[in-house]
Write a protein that holds these residues in place. Structure first.
Motif, mmCIF file in Angstrom:
data_model
loop_
_atom_site.group_PDB
_atom_site.id
_atom_site.type_symbol
_atom_site.label_atom_id
_atom_site.label_comp_id
_atom_site.label_asym_id
_atom_site.label_seq_id
_atom_site.Cartn_x
_atom_site.Cartn_y
_atom_site.Cartn_z
ATOM 1 N N ASP A 211 41.420 46.766 41.053
ATOM 2 C CA ASP A 211 41.742 47.705 42.178
ATOM 3 C C ASP A 211 42.688 47.001 43.120
ATOM 4 O O ASP A 211 42.310 46.008 43.677
ATOM 5 C CB ASP A 211 40.267 48.363 42.541
ATOM 6 N N GLU B 220 43.402 47.464 46.374
ATOM 7 C CA GLU B 220 42.792 47.371 47.520
ATOM 8 C C GLU B 220 41.751 46.360 47.674
ATOM 9 O O GLU B 220 41.110 45.737 48.654
ATOM 10 C CB GLU B 220 42.568 48.617 48.175
ATOM 11 N N ARG B 221 40.722 46.530 46.478
ATOM 12 C CA ARG B 221 39.327 45.669 46.586
ATOM 13 C C ARG B 221 39.480 44.229 45.947
ATOM 14 O O ARG B 221 38.748 43.712 45.567
ATOM 15 C CB ARG B 221 38.214 46.530 46.139
ATOM 16 N N SER B 222 40.596 43.899 45.535
ATOM 17 C CA SER B 222 41.090 42.655 44.682
ATOM 18 C C SER B 222 41.672 41.694 45.407
ATOM 19 O O SER B 222 42.817 42.089 46.424
ATOM 20 C CB SER B 222 41.540 42.961 43.338
ATOM 21 N N ARG B 223 41.484 40.205 45.123
ATOM 22 C CA ARG B 223 42.101 39.293 45.893
ATOM 23 C C ARG B 223 42.440 38.170 44.713
ATOM 24 O O ARG B 223 41.772 37.849 43.610
ATOM 25 C CB ARG B 223 41.393 38.720 46.873
ATOM 26 N N HIS C 161 47.781 40.444 49.233
ATOM 27 C CA HIS C 161 46.379 40.234 48.854
ATOM 28 C C HIS C 161 46.309 38.838 47.944
ATOM 29 O O HIS C 161 45.203 38.770 47.386
ATOM 30 C CB HIS C 161 45.626 41.411 48.192
ATOM 31 N N GLU D 114 36.493 38.832 50.824
ATOM 32 C CA GLU D 114 37.158 40.165 51.080
ATOM 33 C C GLU D 114 37.211 40.794 49.582
ATOM 34 O O GLU D 114 37.564 42.214 49.479
ATOM 35 C CB GLU D 114 38.451 39.878 51.338
ATOM 36 N N ALA D 115 37.063 40.295 48.411
ATOM 37 C CA ALA D 115 37.176 40.993 47.049
ATOM 38 C C ALA D 115 35.885 41.712 46.781
ATOM 39 O O ALA D 115 34.980 40.881 46.738
ATOM 40 C CB ALA D 115 37.638 39.906 46.097
ATOM 41 N N SER D 116 35.909 42.749 46.325
ATOM 42 C CA SER D 116 34.769 43.586 45.830
ATOM 43 C C SER D 116 35.024 43.912 44.385
ATOM 44 O O SER D 116 34.002 44.280 43.668
ATOM 45 C CB SER D 116 34.439 44.632 46.568
ATOM 46 N N ASP D 117 36.162 43.987 43.906
ATOM 47 C CA ASP D 117 36.589 44.282 42.344
ATOM 48 C C ASP D 117 36.807 42.930 41.647
ATOM 49 O O ASP D 117 35.947 42.452 40.903
ATOM 50 C CB ASP D 117 37.501 45.376 42.273
ATOM 51 N N ALA E 48 32.181 39.613 44.250
ATOM 52 C CA ALA E 48 33.412 40.581 43.364
ATOM 53 C C ALA E 48 32.544 40.794 42.146
ATOM 54 O O ALA E 48 31.835 40.205 41.575
ATOM 55 C CB ALA E 48 34.884 39.816 43.069
#
Length: 282
Positions: free
Chosen positions: A15, A17-20, A62, A85-88, A131
Motif C-alpha cells: 500500500d 501510503e502505508r508502506s516504507r 517513503h 510509520e509503516a503499517s502495511d 507492519a
C-alpha cells in the motif's frame, strides 16, 4: 457518459501510503570504480522500487536511501523511523563490504561483546515492528549471523514471534579477491540482480513479482551466467537464502507485455538451464 472504473492496486503490492522502505549501501574503501561499489547497486534498486514502470512498490518520499552515512546509528535510526510509520509493508535492504561495514556487523568495542550489532538491531527492529508484512534483504557479510539469530529466536522450525509476517532473503559473499591488502567480494552480490529482475521482468513469470519468483529468477540468472563465455564454465554464486513470510510483491512483471506478449527478461526458474548442467556433467 460511461467512465473508466478506477484501477485497483493489487493487494500483493505494498500500500503506497502505508508502506516504507530503507535501502542502505556501504562502499569498500579499497575499490575505486564507482560502478562496482555497493552504492551503484543500491541506487539501481531504489530506482526500481519507486519506478512507475514496475509498480511503484514505494513512493519516492517513503523510501530512504542511505549511501553516505558515517555512523551505523544513522542506519538504525532510519529503520526505526520507517518501522514507526509503516503499517502495511516495511522493507529494509542492506548491501555492504569493507572496514566501515564491519562496524555495522560487529559491536563497536571488544568489551561490548554482549551488545547487539547495529545490523542485528536493525533486523530485529524490522521483525518487531507493527507492519503487517516485513521484508529483510541482506546482501553482505554478516547475513548468516543475522539469519541464524532470527531463526534461533523463532525456535528453529517453529513459528516466529511475529507469526508469518517476516520474509528474509539474502546471502553472504562467496568469492573474494585480494586488493591492497584487503579481501574484496568478487561481485557476487544479489542487489544488482534483484534490481535487474525488477527492471527487466521475469520470463514465464506471474503478473506480480513476489519474493519466491524473484528468488528463483536471480538463481536462474546466476546459473546462466556460468555459461555466458562460449559455453566455458565461469564462477558464479548459486544459492540465495529465502524464508518467505506473508506474501508481498516488489514490482509488476514488465516482461509480460500487452495481450500476454513476452518482452524478454530474467528466466523464471533455475531449471531452465538444467539441460546445460546435465550436458556439462556428462
Amino acid at each position: 457518459m460511461a467512465t473508466d472504473a478506477p484501477h485497483r492496486r493489487p493487494a500483493l503490492m505494498p500500500d503506497l501510503e502505508r508502506s516504507r522502505a530503507v535501502v542502505v549501501a556501504c562502499d569498500h574503501d579499497a575499490v575505486r570504480p564507482p560502478e562496482v561499489q555497493s552504492t551503484a547497486g543500491a541506487v539501481k534498486l531504489a530506482e526500481a522500487l519507486t519506478s512507475p514502470r514496475t509498480g511503484p512498490s514505494f513512493l519516492p518520499e517513503h523510501l530512504t536511501l542511505l549511501t553516505s552515512w558515517t555512523d551505523p546509528a544513522e542506519v538504525v535510526d532510519a529503520v526505526r523511523r520507517a518501522a514507526e510509520e509503516a503499517s502495511d509493508v516495511l522493507l529494509f535492504h542492506y548491501v555492504g563490504t569493507g572496514r566501515r561495514h564491519d562496524e555495522v556487523v560487529l559491536p563497536r568495542r571488544v568489551e561490548d561483546e554482549g551488545e547487539a550489532s547495529p545490523l542485528l538491531t536493525a533486523a530485529e527492529t524490522v521483525r518487531d515492528g507493527p507492519a503487517a508484512r516485513k521484508v529483510l534483504l541482506l546482501d553482505c557479510e554478516g547475513f548468516g549471523t543475522v539469519w541464524d539469530r532470527l531463526h534461533r529466536d523463532r525456535g528453529g522450525d517453529g513459528p516466529s514471534r511475529t507469526g508469518d509476517t517476516l520474509s528474509v532473503m539474502g546471502k553472504s559473499p562467496s568469492q573474494y579477491f585480494e586488493l591492497r591488502g584487503d579481501k574484496v567480494p568478487a561481485g557476487d552480490d544479489f542487489t544488482l540482480a534483484l534490481a535487474g529482475a525488477l527492471d527487466s521482468g521475469v520470463d514465464d513469470g506471474p503478473e506480480l513479482l513476489d519474493l519466491p519468483t524473484l528468488h528463483n529468477a536471480i538463481e536462474a540468472y546466476w546459473v546462466q551466467m556460468r555459461y555466458y563465455v562460449e559455453n566455458e564454465y565461469i564462477g558464479a554464486p548459486s544459492t540465495l537464502g529465502l524464508e518467505a513470510g506473508r506474501p508481498v510483491a516488489l514490482g509488476r512483471n514488465v516482461a509480460l507485455g500487452p495481450d500476454g506478449e513476452r518482452r524478454g527478461g530474467f528466466p523464471a526458474h533455475p531449471d531452465v538451464v538444467d539441460a546445460q548442467e546435465r550436458w556439462w556433467d556428462e
